[in-house]
Design an enzyme around this catalytic site. Structure first.
Site, short mmCIF file in Angstrom:
data_model
loop_
_atom_site.label_atom_id
_atom_site.label_comp_id
_atom_site.label_asym_id
_atom_site.label_seq_id
_atom_site.Cartn_x
_atom_site.Cartn_y
_atom_site.Cartn_z
N GLU A 160 0.79 -1.23 0.00
CA GLU A 160 0.00 0.00 0.00
C GLU A 160 0.83 1.30 0.00
O GLU A 160 0.60 2.18 0.82
CB GLU A 160 -0.97 -0.03 1.19
CG GLU A 160 -1.89 -1.24 1.14
CD GLU A 160 -2.73 -1.45 2.40
OE1 GLU A 160 -2.74 -0.58 3.27
OE2 GLU A 160 -3.36 -2.51 2.50
N GLU A 265 -6.23 -10.78 -1.50
CA GLU A 265 -7.05 -10.63 -0.29
C GLU A 265 -8.53 -10.55 -0.69
O GLU A 265 -9.24 -9.62 -0.29
CB GLU A 265 -6.65 -9.37 0.48
CG GLU A 265 -5.18 -9.32 0.84
CD GLU A 265 -4.76 -8.08 1.64
OE1 GLU A 265 -5.64 -7.34 2.12
OE2 GLU A 265 -3.54 -7.87 1.78
O1 9MR Z 1 -7.73 -8.48 8.19
C1 9MR Z 1 -6.76 -7.74 8.93
C2 9MR Z 1 -7.36 -7.26 10.24
O2 9MR Z 1 -7.65 -8.37 11.07
C3 9MR Z 1 -6.39 -6.32 10.95
O3 9MR Z 1 -7.01 -5.75 12.08
C4 9MR Z 1 -5.94 -5.21 10.01
C5 9MR Z 1 -4.85 -4.36 10.63
O4 9MR Z 1 -3.67 -5.11 10.80
O5 9MR Z 1 -5.43 -5.75 8.81
C6 9MR Z 1 -6.33 -6.55 8.09
O6 9MR Z 1 -5.73 -7.01 6.90
C7 9MR Z 1 -5.33 -6.00 5.98
C8 9MR Z 1 -4.10 -6.50 5.28
O7 9MR Z 1 -3.11 -6.81 6.21
C9 9MR Z 1 -3.58 -5.47 4.28
N1 9MR Z 1 -4.60 -5.09 3.35
C10 9MR Z 1 -5.88 -4.67 3.93
C11 9MR Z 1 -6.38 -5.75 4.88
C12 9MR Z 1 -7.74 -5.38 5.43
O8 9MR Z 1 -7.61 -4.23 6.23
#
Ligand code: 9MR
Length: 375
Positions: A160, A265
């Protein structure tokens, strides 16, 4: 005593039979469906990694051949304090993946979010210099990638870094180091494990601005001789965004750089968005209101049908371009596991994944397997 043992055995077999009927589906395992086309992966939470959610694990082992840790390999989890690495969960994840012969993904080395504050400041709380931040980045990447050398097959190296308009996100990595932080991150990862695949990963990748920004960044890296194996399109989508044609345009543009394309994802939210939010920026949060949590008693047939169409449309697209795609990963095993139940509003009930809260494959999973075997 014998009676108690018999009663216990009876209960156990009921539990086993009930859970068996719950988690198996009539469908062919997805990993067989997509064999020879692309890996089909899933994100695991720590309950799954540690074997506490046995029904979910049965699904994982049956249907998927790639795994990624949803949270436990982010820098905040791995190195909460400088030099004090916590590898317990990550080790267990990699062990689980190895035992089950999964194509294992490391998520994620350099991400502005979930990075501990110490990364960017000195002992007095002042922002560190470019040199110090590069050194910290190098140490983090080298330590983590070396530990799993040969076992983690692909890394989300940078996550990102580009905004929707194609410009660089003004993260601490960017403002302190400059755009070179991306090149350096890839070089450090490559030096630590020359065989590992290395990816750039981002959300809202079908937006034109982001598409162009990512393509020019990747092309520039390639010109500098940097190894970027793949581009991850996160795929946090909704029922009516993005347009499949825009998603396809990005897939083709990314593939045109010579990188492998992967959907990293995938989930499809069915919930109304308080602000037409189409990204995955976890800093956004809105107040809970009943009206924006409409499906607490189940998903109406009409919405279920839309969800089904959406999944089928996406998988048709993935199959059409399977020669360009190396992996499709869903962001969670069952609806109950999804981050979308708590984002961008906390405490809602979403239905974004392939398996429901009872560990049952949704009807369209069977349909996905049928479209993919059709010539
Ligand atoms: O699904 C993840 C959630 O449980 C966490 O709280 C969050 C923060 O670490 O991250 C989510 O996963 C993210 C991923 O790591 C990067 N892309 C966006 C995803 C959704 O926010």
């Amino acid at each position: 005593m014998r009676k108690i043992v018999l009663i216990l055995l009876g209960c156990l077999s009921t539990v086993l039979i009930t859970s068996y009927t719950n988690y198996t589906s009539e469908t062919i395992p997805l990993k067989d469906v997509f064999k020879g086309k692309f890996h089909i992966g899933v994100a695991l939470n720590t309950r799954q990694i540690w074997g506490r959610d046995t029904n979910a694990l049965k699904i994982v082992k049956t249907h998927f051949n790639s795994v990624v840790a949803e949270n436990c390999m982010k820098s905040m989890s791995l190195q909460p304090r400088e030099g004090q690495f916590q590898f317990r969960d990550a080790d267990q994840f990699v062990e689980f993946a190895a035992q089950n012969n999964m194509f294992t993904i490391g998520h994620t080395l350099i991400w502005h979010s979930q990075a501990p504050r110490w990364f960017f400041v000195d002992e007095h709380g002042n922002e560190v210099s470019r040199e110090v931040l590069i050194e910290r980045m190098k140490n983090h990447i080298t330590t983590v990638v070396s530990r799993y050398k040969g076992r983690i097959k692909g890394w989300d190296v940078v996550n990102e870094a580009i905004l929707d308009d194609g410009s660089f996100r003004k993260s601490k990595f960017y403002t302190i180091i400059g755009e070179d932080f991306i090149r350096l991150a890839f070089e450090f990862a490559h030096a630590a494990d020359p065989q590992a695949e290395l990816y750039y990963n981002d959300f809202s990748m079908s937006l034109e601005g982001k598409r162009n920004g990512v393509v020019s960044m990747i092309n520039k890296l390639k010109k500098q001789g940097v190894r970027v194996t793949g581009i991850g399109m996160q795929g946090h989508v909704g029922l009516d965004y993005p347009k499949i044609s825009d998603f396809e345009k990005s897939m083709l543009a990314f593939s045109g750089t010579g990188a492998k394309v992967m959907i990293t994802e995938l989930d499809v939210t069915v919930l109304p968005n308080p602000r037409r939010n189409t990204g995955a920026d976890i800093n956004q949060n809105y107040e809970y209101k009943k009206a924006i949590n409409p499906y607490i008693d189940g998903l109406p047939d009409a919405v279920e049908a839309k969800l089904q169409d959406r999944y089928l449309d996406f998988f048709r697209l993935f199959l059409k371009h399977h020669d360009k795609i190396s992996r499709v990963t869903v962001w969670g095993v069952t609806d109950g596991d999804s981050w979308l139940n708590n984002w961008p509003v906390f405490g809602r009930k979403d239905y974004p994944l392939l398996f429901d809260r009872q560990y049952k494959a949704k009807p369209f999973v069977e349909m996905i397997s049928r479209i993919s075997t059709k010539k």
